[in-house]
Design a protein around this motif. Structure first.
Motif, short mmCIF file in Angstrom:
data_model
loop_
_atom_site.label_atom_id
_atom_site.label_comp_id
_atom_site.label_asym_id
_atom_site.label_seq_id
_atom_site.Cartn_x
_atom_site.Cartn_y
_atom_site.Cartn_z
N LEU A 1 5.94 -51.71 -19.93
CA LEU A 1 6.91 -51.51 -18.99
C LEU A 1 7.09 -50.13 -18.88
N ASP A 2 7.10 -49.55 -17.60
CA ASP A 2 7.28 -48.28 -17.21
C ASP A 2 8.55 -47.94 -17.04
N ILE A 3 9.43 -47.57 -18.16
CA ILE A 3 10.81 -47.50 -18.07
C ILE A 3 11.39 -46.34 -17.18
N CYS A 4 10.41 -45.49 -16.92
CA CYS A 4 10.83 -44.43 -16.06
C CYS A 4 11.08 -44.71 -14.70
N SER A 5 10.58 -46.01 -14.27
CA SER A 5 10.66 -46.45 -12.92
C SER A 5 12.03 -47.27 -12.71
N LEU A 6 12.51 -47.22 -13.89
CA LEU A 6 14.19 -47.93 -13.84
C LEU A 6 15.07 -47.00 -13.81
N SER B 1 7.26 -46.42 -24.75
CA SER B 1 8.38 -46.00 -24.84
C SER B 1 8.64 -44.96 -23.48
N TYR B 2 9.40 -43.95 -23.88
CA TYR B 2 9.38 -42.95 -23.00
C TYR B 2 10.33 -41.79 -23.34
N TYR B 3 10.26 -40.58 -23.10
CA TYR B 3 11.24 -39.51 -23.44
C TYR B 3 11.72 -38.87 -22.22
N CYS B 4 12.91 -37.89 -22.41
CA CYS B 4 13.17 -36.94 -21.43
C CYS B 4 13.10 -35.59 -21.48
N LYS B 5 12.78 -34.95 -20.49
CA LYS B 5 12.56 -33.49 -20.76
C LYS B 5 13.52 -32.97 -19.51
N CYS B 6 13.59 -31.56 -19.73
CA CYS B 6 14.48 -30.69 -18.60
C CYS B 6 13.62 -29.86 -17.68
N GLN B 7 14.14 -29.68 -16.63
CA GLN B 7 13.39 -28.54 -15.68
C GLN B 7 13.42 -27.35 -16.33
#
Length: 370
Positions: free
Chosen positions: A284-289, A304-310
């Motif tokens: 599952l591409d969680i980032c598409s949700l 899974s996925y992770y977050c990053k900043c600009q």
């Protein structure tokens, strides 16, 4: 829970008929006929035998209601207590497993101990050994009402309905009730209590049928003497045994198998979704949700996925949101001369007399050296 105790008693009836002739009767069945209700139990036992896997005991809120009226002789009452102790030995006793309460009745009713009183077998069996007969009349209806109104309350240790713990009451009596049992038994059953009625010697069969849950042929039992009642526990563990399907290789779940009281279901690891077959999983591409929760940038990984900043922001401790960062306050900005912060990032500039090189970091003097 579907007639777990009933299966045990019928299994044992076949054995006792062979050994003791007519001393045991499973009400509603001919001795030579095997109850259809017991076949799933036998299937579980066969599976356990074939695989060597230990069975998984279902947790219960079990209340044992015992008749100690004057018709029950002291020696017979001791046999009832042995029956209770043997039954306790077959169970997984514990706060999060099976809880047991015992009610002793004649013309009056004593709750000997509640569901919350003991969570280990030793203390519970010691308490059973100390029970004394009341030696008066036979108020079976009052005993069932006490079980419903006092023993099966959360205050007394019964688990809430949301936990889906089976509530089972077993009443043992050798006489005819001196009060009305039909209405109170119906109320108890309607409240979710499954009632098994065991009659001994002079017990009134019609009263047993009025007390017990349906189907009656799985909930009403009779023995001619107290000497046989101890034998009821010989296969109690196997009857309560629910095979843990997740312990078998045949469950078919691709990722995770989760056991339930009566069955099982499959689930997937993080980053996967269960397919329509309810067995296999797809990435599952969680980032598409919209539910990923990343404030700035979501980066998908294999599992899974992770977050990053600009640029110009730093990830907060929640690993989701971002805070503005003054990059020029860090030694890593790389500007040779001057670092200038912006809202979202920064840039480098040079002191007077110098120009910025193509790398946008270092500076070159405008005046050639002599």
């Amino acid at each position: 829970m579907k007639s777990l105790f009933g299966g045990l008693l019928y299994c044992f009836s076949l054995l006792v008929v062979q050994v003791h002739g007519t001393n045991f009767r499973f009400y509603g069945y001919e001795p030579q006929r095997i109850s259809p209700a017991i076949r799933p139990v036998q299937a579980v036992q066969n599976a356990i035998s074939a695989t060597g896997i230990q069975c998984k005991i279902r947790p219960l809120d079990l209340v044992l209601i015992i008749d100690s009226s004057r018709s029950v002789r002291p020696g017979e009452f001791e046999k009832v207590k042995i029956f209770i102790s043997d039954m306790i030995d077959t169970l997984d006793i514990g706060q999060y497993a099976t809880r047991v309460a015992v009610i002793n009745y004649a013309s009056t009713v004593n709750v000997e101990f509640h569901l919350k009183t003991y969570f280990n077998k030793g203390d519970m069996k010691q308490a059973v050994s100390r029970i004394k007969p009341l030696s008066t009349g036979t108020m079976s209806g009052l005993a069932i009402r006490t079980a419903m109104n006092e023993a099966y309350t959360e205050k007394a240790g019964a688990r809430p309905l949301s936990q889906n713990i089976s509530k089972v009451a077993v009443i043992v009596t050798d006489g005819r009730p001196q009060d009305k049992v039909q209405e109170v038994s119906a109320q108890a059953r309607a409240s979710g209590i499954e009632i098994y009625a065991i009659g001994v010697d002079r017990a009134d069969m019609q009263s047993l049928r009025l007390m017990a849950s349906t189907p009656l042929d799985e909930h009403v039992f009779y023995v001619e003497t107290y000497g046989l009642i101890e034998k009821f526990t010989s296969q109690f563990r196997e009857t309560l045994c629910g095979l843990d399907i997740c312990s078998l290789e045949t469950h078919g779940c691709e990722h995770i198998c989760v056991s339930t009281t009566d069955s099982y279901y499959c689930k997937c690891q993080d980053g996967y979704i269960l397919n329509e077959d309810k067995k296999t999983c797809s990435s599952l591409d969680i980032c598409s949700l919209e539910t990923h929760g990343c404030e700035h940038i979501c980066v998908s990984t294999t599992d899974s996925y992770y977050c990053k900043c600009q640029d110009g922001y730093i990830l907060n401790e929640d690993k989701k949101t971002c805070s503005s960062l003054d990059i020029c306050s860090l030694e890593t900005h790389g500007c040779e001369h001057i670092c200038v912060s912006t809202t979202d990032s920064y840039y480098c500039k040079c002191q007077d007399g110098y120009i910025l090189n193509e790398d946008k970091k270092t500076c070159l003097s405008k005046t050639p050296h002599s």
